[in-house]
Design an enzyme around this catalytic site. Structure first.
Site, short mmCIF file in Angstrom:
data_model
loop_
_atom_site.label_atom_id
_atom_site.label_comp_id
_atom_site.label_asym_id
_atom_site.label_seq_id
_atom_site.Cartn_x
_atom_site.Cartn_y
_atom_site.Cartn_z
N GLY A 6 -40.66 21.06 -3.71
CA GLY A 6 -40.96 20.26 -2.51
C GLY A 6 -40.91 18.79 -2.86
O GLY A 6 -41.93 18.19 -3.23
N LEU A 10 -45.74 14.08 -1.26
CA LEU A 10 -46.72 14.44 -2.29
C LEU A 10 -46.03 14.85 -3.59
O LEU A 10 -46.48 14.49 -4.69
CB LEU A 10 -47.62 15.56 -1.77
CG LEU A 10 -48.90 15.79 -2.55
CD1 LEU A 10 -49.78 14.54 -2.56
CD2 LEU A 10 -49.69 16.96 -1.95
N GLY A 11 -44.93 15.59 -3.48
CA GLY A 11 -44.18 15.98 -4.68
C GLY A 11 -43.69 14.77 -5.45
O GLY A 11 -43.76 14.71 -6.69
N ALA A 123 -49.79 9.64 0.41
CA ALA A 123 -48.45 9.17 0.06
C ALA A 123 -47.55 9.32 1.27
O ALA A 123 -47.71 10.27 2.04
CB ALA A 123 -47.90 9.97 -1.12
N ARG A 125 -43.33 8.19 2.99
CA ARG A 125 -41.97 7.70 2.73
C ARG A 125 -41.47 6.94 3.95
O ARG A 125 -40.85 7.52 4.83
CB ARG A 125 -41.03 8.87 2.43
CG ARG A 125 -41.24 9.47 1.05
CD ARG A 125 -40.55 10.80 0.95
NE ARG A 125 -39.11 10.69 0.91
CZ ARG A 125 -38.29 11.72 1.14
NH1 ARG A 125 -38.79 12.91 1.45
NH2 ARG A 125 -37.01 11.55 1.05
N LYS A 179 -62.08 20.10 3.96
CA LYS A 179 -60.96 19.27 4.43
C LYS A 179 -60.44 19.79 5.77
O LYS A 179 -60.06 19.00 6.65
CB LYS A 179 -59.85 19.26 3.37
CG LYS A 179 -58.67 18.37 3.72
CD LYS A 179 -58.36 17.36 2.63
CE LYS A 179 -57.45 16.23 3.13
NZ LYS A 179 -56.05 16.52 2.97
N ASN A 183 -59.61 17.69 9.16
CA ASN A 183 -58.28 17.71 9.79
C ASN A 183 -58.34 18.30 11.20
O ASN A 183 -57.64 17.82 12.11
CB ASN A 183 -57.29 18.49 8.93
CG ASN A 183 -56.93 17.75 7.64
OD1 ASN A 183 -56.91 18.32 6.57
ND2 ASN A 183 -56.64 16.47 7.73
N ASN A 187 -56.84 15.31 13.34
CA ASN A 187 -55.37 15.35 13.48
C ASN A 187 -54.87 15.69 14.88
O ASN A 187 -54.01 14.99 15.42
CB ASN A 187 -54.77 16.30 12.45
CG ASN A 187 -54.97 15.82 11.02
OD1 ASN A 187 -55.92 15.11 10.74
ND2 ASN A 187 -54.09 16.19 10.12
N GLU A 263 -48.47 20.89 11.13
CA GLU A 263 -49.22 21.94 10.43
C GLU A 263 -50.34 22.50 11.32
O GLU A 263 -51.28 23.10 10.81
CB GLU A 263 -49.76 21.40 9.10
CG GLU A 263 -48.63 21.04 8.13
CD GLU A 263 -49.10 20.68 6.73
OE1 GLU A 263 -49.93 19.76 6.60
OE2 GLU A 263 -48.64 21.34 5.77
P1 NAD Z 1 -43.14 16.39 3.09
O1 NAD Z 1 -42.57 16.95 4.34
O2 NAD Z 1 -42.98 14.94 2.80
O3 NAD Z 1 -42.56 17.19 1.83
C1 NAD Z 1 -42.28 18.56 1.83
C2 NAD Z 1 -40.95 18.75 1.12
O4 NAD Z 1 -40.73 20.12 0.92
C3 NAD Z 1 -39.75 18.20 1.92
O5 NAD Z 1 -39.01 17.34 1.09
C4 NAD Z 1 -38.94 19.46 2.23
O6 NAD Z 1 -37.54 19.23 2.27
C5 NAD Z 1 -39.33 20.34 1.05
N1 NAD Z 1 -39.07 21.76 1.26
C6 NAD Z 1 -39.27 22.53 2.36
N2 NAD Z 1 -38.86 23.79 2.14
C7 NAD Z 1 -38.39 23.83 0.87
C8 NAD Z 1 -37.81 24.86 0.06
N3 NAD Z 1 -37.64 26.10 0.54
N4 NAD Z 1 -37.46 24.56 -1.21
C9 NAD Z 1 -37.61 23.31 -1.69
N5 NAD Z 1 -38.14 22.28 -0.97
C10 NAD Z 1 -38.52 22.56 0.29
O7 NAD Z 1 -44.68 16.77 3.10
P2 NAD Z 1 -45.85 16.10 2.22
O8 NAD Z 1 -46.43 14.95 2.95
O9 NAD Z 1 -45.38 15.89 0.84
O10 NAD Z 1 -46.95 17.25 2.28
C11 NAD Z 1 -46.81 18.45 1.56
C12 NAD Z 1 -48.12 19.23 1.69
O11 NAD Z 1 -49.16 18.45 1.07
C13 NAD Z 1 -48.56 19.41 3.15
O12 NAD Z 1 -49.22 20.63 3.30
C14 NAD Z 1 -49.55 18.28 3.37
O13 NAD Z 1 -50.49 18.53 4.38
C15 NAD Z 1 -50.21 18.21 1.99
N6 NAD Z 1 -50.78 16.89 1.71
C16 NAD Z 1 -49.99 15.78 1.76
C17 NAD Z 1 -50.57 14.54 1.49
C18 NAD Z 1 -49.75 13.27 1.53
O14 NAD Z 1 -50.34 12.20 1.31
N7 NAD Z 1 -48.46 13.30 1.77
C19 NAD Z 1 -51.95 14.46 1.18
C20 NAD Z 1 -52.71 15.64 1.16
C21 NAD Z 1 -52.11 16.87 1.40
O1 KPL Z 2 -55.87 14.07 6.03
C1 KPL Z 2 -55.63 13.37 6.98
C2 KPL Z 2 -54.29 13.52 7.61
O2 KPL Z 2 -53.77 12.59 8.20
O3 KPL Z 2 -53.74 14.63 7.48
C3 KPL Z 2 -56.68 12.41 7.52
C4 KPL Z 2 -57.99 12.63 6.77
C5 KPL Z 2 -56.89 12.65 8.99
C6 KPL Z 2 -56.32 10.97 7.25
O4 KPL Z 2 -55.30 10.48 8.05
#
Ligand code: NAD
Ligand code: KPL
Length: 298
Positions: A6, A10-11, A123, A125, A179, A183, A187, A263
């Site tokens: 992914g 986050l990745g 995080a 983009r 959490k 959310n 959200n 989600e």
């Molecule tokens: P995102 O959409 O930016 O990233 C997900 C990635 O997974 C995308 O690049 C997508 O192309 C890839 N993907 C989907 N299916 C795939 C597959 N079969 N094989 C390989 N790659 C695949 O999402 P994100 O913001 O990085 O969030 C990911 C998870 O982390 C979510 O559940 C989110 O709620 C959780 N999360 C994110 C943050 C954050 O700050 N971004 C913080 C806390 C929790």
């Molecule tokens: O985790 C969050 C999200 O946006 O998914 C909160 C805590 C609501 C911060 O924006």
């Protein structure tokens, strides 16, 4: 080497934070890998920006663990598509928000070491090749399946080699529930009202339904063995986070803006399904789920 499935926000944060040269992204099965890897700009919280290059995991690589950073709705299929590449002792750490996707993975591969992480890192983009570390937080990691139990300390220590704060958590379900409450209470309102987190507090939709929503959350938590927090306590927690992140665009509102699936099925949708299973009425969770589903493609 740590593999990351992914390559989204986050990745890429984890790939940029772990020691260079020790991380690789797992490609989708069948995806053509024109380039040797992924290259992007990284804007950390404090230092000036830098460029990150992460290779694709090669067939001959044997990673020590896999971080799964797909969205909740993609996770089961994403893991199923690649899991045979990894030996049965390799731990998988699931980073999804909400609940339901983690249990689905753990139920399908109960003999593998599967862990879940709950993180308050932020995080995003703003451009496809720019990763912004928008907010520092904490990450708790804990076992979901029995074989993961004795690997918790080594996994936490390995992830702690990054500047991100990582803690072992033996009761990760409790963290995920905490959490989930936040959310569920922020959200969907931000998505339906199309406003930053702090603005929900004065909106009639929020004011008219939050007390009942917190009643549903309190009942569901008690029936699930997640403690006896009152609706008032849960409401205070939700409102503290909404005030502390008042200017943020929530992840759900951002998904709607980008025309992507949200989600919601793993947040209020999960709670509504759980209510049905437990015989607990959840009209506010159901209403919020339907309202958000009307806004996004899935
Ligand atoms: P995102 O959409 O930016 O990233 C997900 C990635 O997974 C995308 O690049 C997508 O192309 C890839 N993907 C989907 N299916 C795939 C597959 N079969 N094989 C390989 N790659 C695949 O999402 P994100 O913001 O990085 O969030 C990911 C998870 O982390 C979510 O559940 C989110 O709620 C959780 N999360 C994110 C943050 C954050 O700050 N971004 C913080 C806390 C929790
Ligand atoms: O985790 C969050 C999200 O946006 O998914 C909160 C805590 C609501 C911060 O924006």
């Amino acid at each position: 080497m740590i593999a990351i499935l992914g390559a989204g926000s986050l990745g890429r944060l984890w790939a940029a934070s772990l020691p260079a040269g020790q991380v690789a992204f797992v490609a989708r099965p069948g995806a053509s890998q024109g380039a040797a890897g992924i290259r992007y700009r990284f804007r950390p919280l404090t230092d000036s920006g830098t460029t990150i290059e992460v290779p694709w995991l090669r067939a001959s690589d044997a990673p020590e663990m896999v971080l799964v950073t797909t969205k909740a709705g993609d996770t089961l299929e994403a893991v199923a598509g690649v899991i045979e590449r990894f030996s049965a002792s390799i731990p998988l750490v699931l980073f999804q928000n909400g609940l339901g996707s983690q249990q689905a993975v753990a139920a399908r591969w109960p003999d593998r070491p599967i862990l879940a992480a709950s993180t308050t890192e932020g995080a995003n983009r703003p451009e496809p090749d720019l990763l912004v570390h928008a907010g520092s937080g904490d990450t708790w990691v804990g076992p979901l399946t029995e074989p993961a139990g004795n690997q918790l300390d080594s996994i936490t220590a390995r992830l702690g080699a990054s500047p991100l704060r990582v803690h072992p958590e033996t009761d990760i379900l409790r963290r995920l529930w905490q959490k989930l409450v936040i959310n569920a209470g922020i959200n969907p309102y931000t998505a339906v009202l199309d406003c930053p987190n702090g603005n929900i507090l004065s909106a009639p939709l929020y004011q008219d339904t939050i007390q009942d929503l917190c009643g549903e959350l309190s009942d569901l938590m008690r029936a699930s063995g997640q403690g006896n927090d009152t609706p008032e306590t849960l409401r205070q927690r939700i409102e503290t986070v909404a005030r502390n992140t008042a200017h943020n665009t929530s992840s759900m509102r951002a998904d709607v803006h980008r025309g992507r699936g949200t989600e919601i099925a793993f947040i209020n949708g999960y709670l509504a399904r759980l209510g049905k299973d437990l015989g607990i009425a959840t009209p506010v969770n159901q209403m919020l789920t339907e309202r958000v589903q009307q806004l996004s493609p899935k």
